[in-house]
Design a protein around this motif. Structure first.
Motif, short mmCIF file in Angstrom:
data_model
loop_
_atom_site.label_atom_id
_atom_site.label_comp_id
_atom_site.label_asym_id
_atom_site.label_seq_id
_atom_site.Cartn_x
_atom_site.Cartn_y
_atom_site.Cartn_z
N UNK A 24 80.63 48.44 55.13
CA UNK A 24 80.18 48.30 56.57
C UNK A 24 81.23 48.70 57.36
N UNK A 25 80.80 50.03 58.18
CA UNK A 25 81.76 50.89 59.07
C UNK A 25 81.56 50.40 60.29
N UNK A 26 82.62 50.43 61.10
CA UNK A 26 82.35 50.61 62.70
C UNK A 26 83.19 51.46 63.13
N UNK A 27 82.75 52.46 63.72
CA UNK A 27 83.54 53.68 64.09
C UNK A 27 83.02 54.12 65.53
N UNK A 28 83.99 54.72 66.27
CA UNK A 28 83.35 55.33 67.69
C UNK A 28 82.90 56.71 67.50
N UNK A 36 93.56 38.87 55.13
CA UNK A 36 93.75 37.55 54.84
C UNK A 36 92.84 36.51 55.53
N UNK A 37 92.69 36.69 57.19
CA UNK A 37 91.80 35.78 57.75
C UNK A 37 90.47 36.06 57.46
N UNK A 38 89.85 37.50 57.29
CA UNK A 38 88.50 37.63 56.98
C UNK A 38 88.39 37.19 55.53
N UNK A 94 74.99 41.19 56.30
CA UNK A 94 75.87 42.06 56.70
C UNK A 94 75.54 42.06 58.42
N UNK A 95 74.72 41.89 58.81
CA UNK A 95 74.53 41.70 60.20
C UNK A 95 74.92 40.28 60.74
N UNK A 96 74.76 39.34 59.91
CA UNK A 96 74.94 38.08 60.33
C UNK A 96 76.24 37.35 60.09
N UNK A 109 79.99 40.33 62.73
CA UNK A 109 80.56 39.26 63.63
C UNK A 109 81.93 38.88 63.08
N UNK A 110 81.84 38.38 61.98
CA UNK A 110 83.30 37.83 61.55
C UNK A 110 84.52 38.85 61.67
N UNK A 111 84.12 39.98 61.28
CA UNK A 111 85.21 41.21 61.16
C UNK A 111 85.61 41.54 62.44
N UNK A 112 84.81 41.55 63.60
CA UNK A 112 85.15 41.91 65.00
C UNK A 112 85.96 40.88 65.59
N UNK A 113 85.51 39.53 65.17
CA UNK A 113 86.20 38.47 66.04
C UNK A 113 87.60 38.22 65.34
N UNK A 114 87.84 38.19 64.13
CA UNK A 114 89.07 38.19 63.54
C UNK A 114 89.92 39.20 63.99
N UNK A 115 89.67 40.47 63.94
CA UNK A 115 90.45 41.65 64.36
C UNK A 115 91.03 41.16 66.02
N UNK A 116 89.98 40.85 66.70
CA UNK A 116 90.29 40.39 68.24
C UNK A 116 91.28 39.42 68.19
N UNK A 117 91.07 38.40 67.51
CA UNK A 117 92.10 37.22 67.43
C UNK A 117 93.50 37.61 66.93
#
Length: 300
Positions: A93-97, A185-187, A147-149, A153-161
């Motif tokens: 799952x890729x999140x890119x600009x 480790x968190x994800x 993947x969407x549920x 969301x888990x990946x984006x949240x843990x990175x911000x945290x």
């Protein structure tokens, strides 16, 4: 299932026309035979399910999901049951600009705030897979769009945290590996709780604000100029040392000449030179001076 329905209709028709008063009563037995054959064929086709490689089958009957999974190959199941295939291969799952590079269209990069209050843009790829034995629980609690549920969301949240513990420049340079290990480790803990396994987390790119980029570039240019100046100074020191050694050598040479050559030595060298001139076949005139003076040599 289609053949079973046809078989049921054929049996019903066979019993319906089984009346001596009807002219088509003679077709009652063929209808029953055909219906029975269709039921058997439909039962067999509905009971045998093929699961492709890299997938497992989740069986549900009237809303009840079984904990037993179907492995790749042919499997016998209840003909009334519904079988849903779940992909257990490695997925990303890729999140890119970059537009159309990830799963979402447009700019899907993760924007986070660092400890110094700056906004940093992160491009990320998550490599994960579903644990086969956990497929029934995932299907029961989440469904097939995990993947969407879960992943996104888990990946984006843990990175911000976790980004708030680092400065922007440190996140970009010295602390990048530490940050990646921390969010992994968190994800990973969240994924395991949901029945998924995190294989790898790839921080592909970290984009700093323009002002920070300019500051870093200015610092790098200043460091390069300082290194260049150190090189020039070192070269000048080496050149000065060379000249000092050369001057010292000349001074030592002159000192040796001043202290090592006597009048008798000079006279001896003069006599040698005169003998060589006398032995020369060229015509010449040698005018001898007084003692201590060098002779004057004339030739035509």
């Amino acid at each position: 299932m289609f053949f079973m329905i046809l078989g049921v209709f054929a049996l019903i028709a066979g019993y319906a026309v089984n009346t001596p008063a009807l002219t088509i009563s003679r077709f009652s037995r063929p209808f029953k035979v055909i219906g029975l054959i269709l039921l058997i064929v439909g039962f067999l086709t509905a009971s045998i399910r093929q699961i492709d490689a890299g997938h497992v089958g989740v069986v549900s009957l009237f809303g009840n999901v079984s904990d037993h999974i179907l492995t790749p190959g042919l499997n016998f199941v209840n003909p009334l049951a519904t079988v849903t295939e779940v992909d257990v291969k490695t997925q990303n799952y890729t999140m890119s600009g970059v537009n159309d590079e990830g799963q979402k269209t447009g700019d899907d990069a993760i924007r986070v705030l660092t400890a110094d209050g700056l906004e940093v843009i992160i491009d990320l790829t998550v490599l994960y897979r579903v644990v086969p034995t956990e497929s029934p629980r995932i299907y029961r609690e989440i469904g097939t769009d995990f993947s969407d549920k879960i992943v996104r969301p888990v990946t984006r949240t843990r990175i911000r945290d976790n980004a708030v513990y680092y400065d922007a420049v440190a996140l970009y340079s010295t602390k990048r590996d530490e940050f990646q290990a921390r969010i992994f480790k968190a994800i990973d803990q969240d994924f395991k709780a949901r029945g998924m396994f995190l294989e790898q987390l790839l921080v592909r790119n970290i984009t700093l604000p323009t002002s920070v980029k300019q500051t870093i570039e200015s610092k790098i240019n200043a460091e390069q100029e300082a290194q260049k100046m150190q090189f020039v100074l070192q070269k000048e020191r080496q050149e000065a040392e060379r000249k000092r050694v050369e001057a010292q050598g000349i001074a030592d040479y002159q000192k040796i000449l001043a202290t090592g050559l006597s009048d008798k030595q000079l006279q001896y060298e003069q006599i040698k030179a005169q003998r060589e001139l006398a032995a020369s076949p060229n015509a010449k005139i040698v005018i001898m001076g007084s003692r201590g003076n060098l002779p004057v040599i004339l030739n035509n």
